[in-house]
Design an enzyme around this catalytic site. Structure first.
Site, PDB file in Angstrom:
ATOM      1  N   ARG A 103     -34.314  31.179 -38.275  1.00  0.00           N
ATOM      2  CA  ARG A 103     -34.333  31.591 -39.679  1.00  0.00           C
ATOM      3  C   ARG A 103     -33.909  30.448 -40.578  1.00  0.00           C
ATOM      4  O   ARG A 103     -34.432  30.286 -41.688  1.00  0.00           O
ATOM      5  CB  ARG A 103     -33.398  32.794 -39.870  1.00  0.00           C
ATOM      6  CG  ARG A 103     -33.191  33.264 -41.307  1.00  0.00           C
ATOM      7  CD  ARG A 103     -34.439  33.765 -41.962  1.00  0.00           C
ATOM      8  NE  ARG A 103     -35.191  34.701 -41.144  1.00  0.00           N
ATOM      9  CZ  ARG A 103     -36.303  35.290 -41.536  1.00  0.00           C
ATOM     10  NH1 ARG A 103     -36.821  35.036 -42.725  1.00  0.00           N
ATOM     11  NH2 ARG A 103     -36.941  36.123 -40.730  1.00  0.00           N
TER      12      ARG A 103
ATOM     13  N   HIS B 282     -32.271  38.783 -37.346  1.00  0.00           N
ATOM     14  CA  HIS B 282     -32.894  38.100 -38.480  1.00  0.00           C
ATOM     15  C   HIS B 282     -32.611  36.605 -38.407  1.00  0.00           C
ATOM     16  O   HIS B 282     -33.493  35.782 -38.687  1.00  0.00           O
ATOM     17  CB  HIS B 282     -32.395  38.684 -39.795  1.00  0.00           C
ATOM     18  CG  HIS B 282     -33.235  38.318 -40.967  1.00  0.00           C
ATOM     19  ND1 HIS B 282     -32.836  37.401 -41.918  1.00  0.00           N
ATOM     20  CD2 HIS B 282     -34.459  38.727 -41.357  1.00  0.00           C
ATOM     21  CE1 HIS B 282     -33.770  37.280 -42.840  1.00  0.00           C
ATOM     22  NE2 HIS B 282     -34.770  38.069 -42.534  1.00  0.00           N
ATOM     23  N   CYS B 283     -31.407  36.249 -38.033  1.00  0.00           N
ATOM     24  CA  CYS B 283     -31.037  34.836 -37.922  1.00  0.00           C
ATOM     25  C   CYS B 283     -31.898  34.110 -36.891  1.00  0.00           C
ATOM     26  O   CYS B 283     -32.150  32.902 -37.022  1.00  0.00           O
ATOM     27  CB  CYS B 283     -29.587  34.696 -37.514  1.00  0.00           C
ATOM     28  SG  CYS B 283     -28.393  35.492 -38.597  1.00  0.00           S
ATOM     29  N   LEU B 284     -32.339  34.818 -35.870  1.00  0.00           N
ATOM     30  CA  LEU B 284     -33.094  34.206 -34.779  1.00  0.00           C
ATOM     31  C   LEU B 284     -34.558  33.987 -35.105  1.00  0.00           C
ATOM     32  O   LEU B 284     -35.249  33.266 -34.381  1.00  0.00           O
ATOM     33  CB  LEU B 284     -32.988  35.089 -33.534  1.00  0.00           C
ATOM     34  CG  LEU B 284     -31.623  35.156 -32.854  1.00  0.00           C
ATOM     35  CD1 LEU B 284     -31.602  36.326 -31.868  1.00  0.00           C
ATOM     36  CD2 LEU B 284     -31.286  33.847 -32.141  1.00  0.00           C
TER      37      LEU B 284
END
Length: 344
Positions: free
Chosen positions: A95, A335-337
């Site tokens: 992300r 989401h960060c990934l």
């Protein structure tokens, strides 16, 4: 020239995707002995996405590629929708270091904004390979790139697809990112390179978030005028005042059309603490892919409540909970990934 002048903008996440980009977790300095323990959840994440769109995985190195191939075979997940790319990486948080795709809805063109990346203010060197990922993707896809020349992370912003961008002061005004830029100058970059008309600011992020307060852990657009924002019910929790203040700021905001935000409250999970470390667990760190919303869960009594609230916001999508109690050890979640590539 910049994207806005050229008629490009960063689309809302809920619009149709061509693909999702991931950078496979391999760095033992981030994950320590947790790597094998995150595989069940991480590969479930891949599987859910690959059922509805292409998954592009930056594999890191040849040894990591072998691990991925073995894990895919073990789980009977060999799939034409899962593509592995021999792009070196330092870590897994696509992300923030991955390509930011902007589109021109008139010409149906797609380009990439290649922001600079410094691992959240230089916290986790080296980050040279991660910083090169947008360039490598652009070269592979033969896409034109814009290079703003400043530090920016994908998890630090949210867009509604209708001209508004939401972010946090604790992150983007932090001097460990762009110390020579003031708030007005940062807003100018955001508007010109994400193709938006207004910047909305909340104050801070949740406790345990080493990104200095990414908005994708606190407040998410679910349509053009509605946000989900996490709230802490325990007055004695360290997040209580932070999230209350953010909520008060959201209530005062006006969108471009003059309307107030429609604000829906999302609970915070019970604190996730490991080895006396408070981890940045949040239900807001969900990922929207084609026809689905993939939501991190934490084996907590609030999981079902959070899934139900999110499902009410997306009646046309399948909402899937993915156990993230091991993933959150890396200080990020679904989401960060991930980073979406829009369909044009």
């Amino acid at each position: 020239m910049h994207p806005k002048e050229d008629g490009f903008k960063f689309p809302a996440e809920w619009l149709q995707h061509k693909a999702t980009w991931l950078s496979f977790p391999w760095n033992v300095e981030t994950w320590e002995d947790r790597l094998p323990r995150i595989y069940p959840s991480y590969f479930k994440f891949i599987k859910e996405i690959s059922e509805v769109e292409q998954v592009n995985i930056n594999v890191g190195n040849s040894q990591v590629k072998t691990i991925i191939e073995k894990q895919l075979a073990l789980r009977h997940m060999e799939n034409d929708n899962i593509l592995l790319h021999d792009f070196p990486t330092n870590d897994s948080w696509c992300r923030d270091h991955g390509p930011s795709f902007v589109v021109n809805s008139t010409t149906k063109e797609k380009r990439i904004v290649d922001w600079q990346y410094n691992a959240w203010g230089g916290k986790y060197p080296p980050y040279n390979h991660d910083n090169e990922i947008p360039t490598r993707v652009a070269e592979m896809l033969n896409l034109q790139t814009y290079k703003p020349g400043i530090i920016m992370e994908g998890g630090s912003i949210e867009v509604n697809g209708a001209g508004s961008l939401l972010t946090s002061k604790s992150c983007l005004l932090n001097k460990n990112r762009n110390p020579d830029l003031n708030q007005r100058e940062i807003e100018s970059f955001l508007m010109n390179y994400y193709g938006v008309e207004q910047i909305l600011w909340i104050e801070d992020g949740i406790v345990g978030d080493d990104t200095d307060g990414h908005v994708d852990d606190t407040t998410r657009f679910v349509n053009e005028n509605t946000v989900l924002t996490v709230m802490e019910s325990n007055r004695h929790d360290d997040n209580y005042e932070i999230l209350k203040r953010n909520f008060e700021q959201l209530k005062k905001m006006k969108l471009i059309n003059g309307e107030s935000l429609n604000i829906i409250e999302l609970p915070m999970p019970d604190p996730v603490i490991d080895n006396e470390l408070r981890l940045p667990a949040s239900y807001a760190n969900f990922y929207m892919c084609n026809g689905k919303v993939l939501v991190p869960t934490y084996n907590c009594k609030k999981d079902d409540l959070a899934l139900g609230i999110i499902a009410d916001c997306f009646p046309e999508r399948k909402v899937v909970g993915i156990d993230s109690k091991e993933i959150i050890w890396g200080l990020g979640s679904l989401h960060c990934l991930s980073q979406q590539e829009p369909k044009v």
